[in-house]
Design a protein around this motif. Structure first.
Motif, PDB file in Angstrom:
ATOM      1  N   GLY A  41       8.938 110.960  15.074  1.00 53.12           N
ATOM      2  CA  GLY A  41       9.237 112.151  15.854  1.00 53.12           C
ATOM      3  C   GLY A  41       8.900 113.420  15.087  1.00 53.12           C
ATOM      4  O   GLY A  41       8.273 114.343  15.614  1.00 53.12           O
ATOM      5  N   CYS A  42       9.300 113.471  13.820  1.00 48.24           N
ATOM      6  CA  CYS A  42       8.987 114.629  12.967  1.00 48.24           C
ATOM      7  C   CYS A  42       7.484 114.764  12.788  1.00 48.24           C
ATOM      8  O   CYS A  42       6.925 115.873  12.865  1.00 48.24           O
ATOM      9  CB  CYS A  42       9.651 114.485  11.602  1.00 48.24           C
ATOM     10  N   HIS A  43       6.818 113.643  12.537  1.00 51.36           N
ATOM     11  CA  HIS A  43       5.370 113.644  12.309  1.00 51.36           C
ATOM     12  C   HIS A  43       4.630 114.117  13.565  1.00 51.36           C
ATOM     13  O   HIS A  43       3.653 114.879  13.474  1.00 51.36           O
ATOM     14  CB  HIS A  43       4.909 112.247  11.917  1.00 51.36           C
ATOM     15  N   GLU A  96       9.761 116.891   6.607  1.00 49.01           N
ATOM     16  CA  GLU A  96      10.856 116.047   7.103  1.00 49.01           C
ATOM     17  C   GLU A  96      10.378 114.613   7.334  1.00 49.01           C
ATOM     18  O   GLU A  96      11.070 113.649   6.994  1.00 49.01           O
ATOM     19  CB  GLU A  96      11.413 116.636   8.405  1.00 49.01           C
ATOM     20  N   ALA A  97       9.184 114.479   7.916  1.00 46.49           N
ATOM     21  CA  ALA A  97       8.645 113.141   8.196  1.00 46.49           C
ATOM     22  C   ALA A  97       8.344 112.389   6.906  1.00 46.49           C
ATOM     23  O   ALA A  97       8.581 111.180   6.809  1.00 46.49           O
ATOM     24  CB  ALA A  97       7.384 113.261   9.044  1.00 46.49           C
ATOM     25  N   CYS A  98       7.821 113.097   5.924  1.00 47.14           N
ATOM     26  CA  CYS A  98       7.512 112.466   4.637  1.00 47.14           C
ATOM     27  C   CYS A  98       8.788 111.989   3.954  1.00 47.14           C
ATOM     28  O   CYS A  98       8.837 110.880   3.407  1.00 47.14           O
ATOM     29  CB  CYS A  98       6.746 113.444   3.756  1.00 47.14           C
ATOM     30  N   LYS A  99       9.830 112.817   3.997  1.00 44.14           N
ATOM     31  CA  LYS A  99      11.120 112.420   3.423  1.00 44.14           C
ATOM     32  C   LYS A  99      11.646 111.139   4.070  1.00 44.14           C
ATOM     33  O   LYS A  99      12.303 110.319   3.428  1.00 44.14           O
ATOM     34  CB  LYS A  99      12.151 113.530   3.627  1.00 44.14           C
ATOM     35  N   LEU A 100      11.341 110.984   5.368  1.00 46.78           N
ATOM     36  CA  LEU A 100      11.819 109.825   6.115  1.00 46.78           C
ATOM     37  C   LEU A 100      10.890 108.615   5.963  1.00 46.78           C
ATOM     38  O   LEU A 100      11.144 107.562   6.549  1.00 46.78           O
ATOM     39  CB  LEU A 100      11.974 110.185   7.597  1.00 46.78           C
ATOM     40  N   GLY A 101       9.806 108.789   5.188  1.00 42.88           N
ATOM     41  CA  GLY A 101       8.963 107.640   4.868  1.00 42.88           C
ATOM     42  C   GLY A 101       7.697 107.479   5.673  1.00 42.88           C
ATOM     43  O   GLY A 101       7.112 106.394   5.700  1.00 42.88           O
TER      44      GLY A 101
END
Length: 249
Positions: free
Chosen positions: A144-146, A178-183
């Motif tokens: 979703g962030c990505h 945010e997306a990167c932090k979430l993997g």
């Protein structure tokens, strides 16, 4: 506690007892999480998609159980279990699942509002779609962030020009972070390029290399996980470690 089942008869007895336990917990004890498990049991073990869909729908309609709303939405989207294929119904149930707190429901409801590929029965609604995707992102959805980051990277033209989403590299950077932090490795790649080119942030070669390294590590981790799953599943037709034949997926 480990369960050590020997032979087909013991496995069948265990699964039958599990079904009885779920039915009792759902219908007599009114445990709505168990009702959802009953739906999963009917779907995955019994392959009775029609009954599973009814359990999911009831658990969503009457008990507002978010994950059941998500499952029934998916049945409606696919036309599964004798549920009529209906994009409008699918969106409504995804939207309800989102309202009740299911992140995946927010994601799919948002995508149905924005993506032309979703072929939604409703008009594309960019403001609502973005709101739903933001809710998915804040709920921990890396994709979703990505997806939001990608929208801001290029800008999006809506059917109504009043709802256009302009290109905004700072916001693209925020959601990619945010997306990167979430993997999400693709988001980490984008972050690396942003720092390398100075898009939305000051140029920073060290950070560009840092996020490139993170992206590579995430890709390798995903590949390793996939290899492990493939090894454990075994080769089609060859008995696996449990002594049963694995079948193609």
């Amino acid at each position: 506690m480990a369960i050590n089942l020997k032979g087909e008869a013991e496995v069948k007895e265990f699964l039958d007892n599990l079904g009885i336990e779920y039915r009792f917990g759902c219908y007599h004890e009114k445990k709505y999480d168990v009702c959802h498990l009953l739906g999963d049991y009917l779907e995955a073990i019994k392959k009775d998609f029609e009954k599973a869909s009814k359990v999911y729908k009831t658990n969503c309609d009457e008990q507002k159980y978010a994950k059941s709303c998500y499952k029934y939405a998916t049945y409606s989207y696919l036309g599964k279990g004798k549920v009529p294929k209906d994009q409008k119904t699918a969106f409504n149930y995804y939207n309800r699942g989102c309202e009740y707190g299911d992140t995946d429901s927010c994601l799919y409801a948002g995508l149905m509002c924005i993506s032309s590929a979703a072929k939604s029965a409703k008009e594309r609604d960019f403001p609502l779609g973005l709101k739903l995707l933001q809710k998915a992102c804040s709920g921990g959805s890396a994709f979703g962030c990505h997806y939001i980051s990608g929208m801001y990277l290029v800008g999006v033209q809506s059917p109504s020009q009043a709802e256009d989403l302009p290109k905004d590299m700072k916001k693209a950077h925020y959601y990619a972070s945010e997306a990167c932090k979430l993997g999400n490795p693709h988001a980490c790649v984008n972050l690396s390029l942003m720092y390398k080119n100075g898009d939305g942030v000051d140029k920073d070669e060290a950070k560009a290399e840092q996020f490139k390294k993170i992206a590579v590590e995430l890709h390798e981790e995903a590949a390793k996980h996939q290899r492990q799953l493939t090894f454990q599943e075994g080769i089609p037709g060859i008995p696996n470690a449990k002594g049963t034949e694995s079948s193609p997926t």
